[in-house]
Design a protein around this motif. Structure first.
Motif, PDB file in Angstrom:
ATOM      1  N   GLY A   1       1.721  11.066   8.978  1.00  0.00           N
ATOM      2  CA  GLY A   1       2.557  10.416   9.834  1.00  0.00           C
ATOM      3  C   GLY A   1       2.863   9.073   9.789  1.00  0.00           C
ATOM      4  O   GLY A   1       3.390   8.253  10.666  1.00  0.00           O
TER       5      GLY A   1
ATOM      6  N   SER B   1       8.348   9.193   8.065  1.00  0.00           N
ATOM      7  CA  SER B   1       9.049  10.220   8.533  1.00  0.00           C
ATOM      8  C   SER B   1       9.858  11.128   7.629  1.00  0.00           C
ATOM      9  O   SER B   1      10.351  10.290   6.724  1.00  0.00           O
TER      10      SER B   1
ATOM     11  N   ASN C   1       9.925  19.788   8.478  1.00  0.00           N
ATOM     12  CA  ASN C   1       9.121  19.253   9.462  1.00  0.00           C
ATOM     13  C   ASN C   1       7.555  19.776   8.798  1.00  0.00           C
ATOM     14  O   ASN C   1       7.425  20.574   7.978  1.00  0.00           O
TER      15      ASN C   1
ATOM     16  N   TYR D   1       3.938  21.011  10.762  1.00  0.00           N
ATOM     17  CA  TYR D   1       3.194  21.684  11.846  1.00  0.00           C
ATOM     18  C   TYR D   1       1.854  21.537  11.808  1.00  0.00           C
ATOM     19  O   TYR D   1       1.518  22.139  10.592  1.00  0.00           O
TER      20      TYR D   1
ATOM     21  N   GLU E   1       2.259  22.766  16.158  1.00  0.00           N
ATOM     22  CA  GLU E   1       2.806  21.675  16.872  1.00  0.00           C
ATOM     23  C   GLU E   1       3.576  20.599  15.855  1.00  0.00           C
ATOM     24  O   GLU E   1       2.751  20.347  14.849  1.00  0.00           O
TER      25      GLU E   1
ATOM     26  N   LYS F   1       4.609  17.430  13.879  1.00  0.00           N
ATOM     27  CA  LYS F   1       3.801  16.031  13.872  1.00  0.00           C
ATOM     28  C   LYS F   1       4.745  15.192  13.178  1.00  0.00           C
ATOM     29  O   LYS F   1       5.158  15.594  11.815  1.00  0.00           O
ATOM     30  N   SER F   2       5.110  14.180  13.464  1.00  0.00           N
ATOM     31  CA  SER F   2       5.969  13.029  12.927  1.00  0.00           C
ATOM     32  C   SER F   2       5.400  11.735  13.211  1.00  0.00           C
ATOM     33  O   SER F   2       6.099  10.646  12.723  1.00  0.00           O
TER      34      SER F   2
ATOM     35  N   GLY G   1      -1.966  10.251  14.223  1.00  0.00           N
ATOM     36  CA  GLY G   1      -2.688  10.998  15.518  1.00  0.00           C
ATOM     37  C   GLY G   1      -4.225  11.227  15.087  1.00  0.00           C
ATOM     38  O   GLY G   1      -4.571  11.085  13.858  1.00  0.00           O
TER      39      GLY G   1
ATOM     40  N   ASP H   1      -6.207  13.417  14.959  1.00  0.00           N
ATOM     41  CA  ASP H   1      -6.550  14.839  14.344  1.00  0.00           C
ATOM     42  C   ASP H   1      -6.260  14.606  12.798  1.00  0.00           C
ATOM     43  O   ASP H   1      -6.740  15.496  12.009  1.00  0.00           O
ATOM     44  N   ARG H   2      -5.631  13.508  12.183  1.00  0.00           N
ATOM     45  CA  ARG H   2      -5.642  13.414  10.803  1.00  0.00           C
ATOM     46  C   ARG H   2      -6.266  11.853  10.559  1.00  0.00           C
ATOM     47  O   ARG H   2      -5.673  11.172  11.245  1.00  0.00           O
TER      48      ARG H   2
END
Length: 245
Positions: free
Chosen positions: A50, A53, A58, A60, A64, A66-67, A70, A72-73
């Motif tokens: 992220g 961009s 996309n 996901y 969900e 992701k752009s 977060g 989670d990464r």
């Protein structure tokens, strides 16, 4: 955990870095992404993180889109990027402190991960007192303590000498076998890509496209003898043939 990269394109002005990238990763995979310099592999990692961009397409994670960055990464870069005025344990706890985790819980988490990476005796040392390989262990621990869904690694051993790099490769495979987190590992080294991963993705020269996406069917634990196994040598030749064109 599931990652889907759907029809991904990335351009920088008139330069096309990536074209029509379609990939799907399952939770717990160790995916090595191999390519020549300038093929867009680091751009792909930045898109997954992220940090930039896509121009089209996309990404996901668990359905969900992701752009943006977060929790989670988490990314581990080629340079450890540690804060020299902090101790090893304070470096590991840095991200947790930014997220407001109480000190007692931070200290418990750093102690646990230090035991995992075998550096508990260096908890109070300054990072400049450590070797290059030990510093990268701390950088990996700082990422893992955040408990991300995906660990993104951008040529993390590229700046190390050959002997330390080999030791770190074995360390990382052992750590992954213990934790089974999802790893996407960027490299330009063919032997490293085949030795580490459960899956090999090879990108073509710029603009990067997926030229090969295959499982790496080698037994674990990986040892120096792994590099002489027929499957290792066959995959290495396939990757070399792609990178030669």
């Amino acid at each position: 955990m599931n990652i889907v990269i759907d029809s991904l394109y990335k351009t920088f002005g008139a330069t096309s870095a990536l074209e029509n990238i379609n990939l799907q990763f399952q939770g717990g995979e160790f995916v090595t992404v191999l390519g020549a310099s300038g093929c867009g592999k680091t751009t792909l990692l930045h898109l997954l993180a992220g940090l930039t961009s896509p121009s089209r397409g996309n990404i996901y994670i668990d359905g969900e889109a992701k752009s943006a960055p977060g929790a989670d990464r988490v990314v581990v870069f080629q340079q450890a990027g540690l804060l020299p005025w902090l101790s090893v344990e304070e470096n590991i706890e840095f991200g947790l402190s930014l997220h407001g985790v109480p000190k007692a819980k931070r200290r418990q988490a750093s102690a646990e991960i230090l035991r995992t990476i075998g550096l508990e005796a260096f908890a109070h040392a300054k990072t400049y007192e450590l070797s290059g390989g030990m510093q990268q262990r701390v950088a990996i621990a700082r990422a893992l303590v955040m408990k991300p869904k995906v660990l993104l690694m951008d040529e993390p051993f590229g700046a190390l000498d050959a002997q330390t790099r080999t030791a770190m490769q074995r360390f990382l495979t052992e750590l992954w076998e213990q934790l089974h987190c999802t790893i996407v590992f960027i490299t330009h080294d063919i032997d490293e890509a085949v030795f580490l991963g459960t899956r090999l993705v090879v990108l073509s020269s710029r603009p990067g496209r997926v030229a090969l996406d295959v499982p790496i069917e080698l037994d674990r634990p990986r040892t120096p003898q792994t590099e002489f196994e027929p499957h290792f040598l066959a995959l290495k030749k396939r990757a070399m043939d792609i990178l030669a064109h």
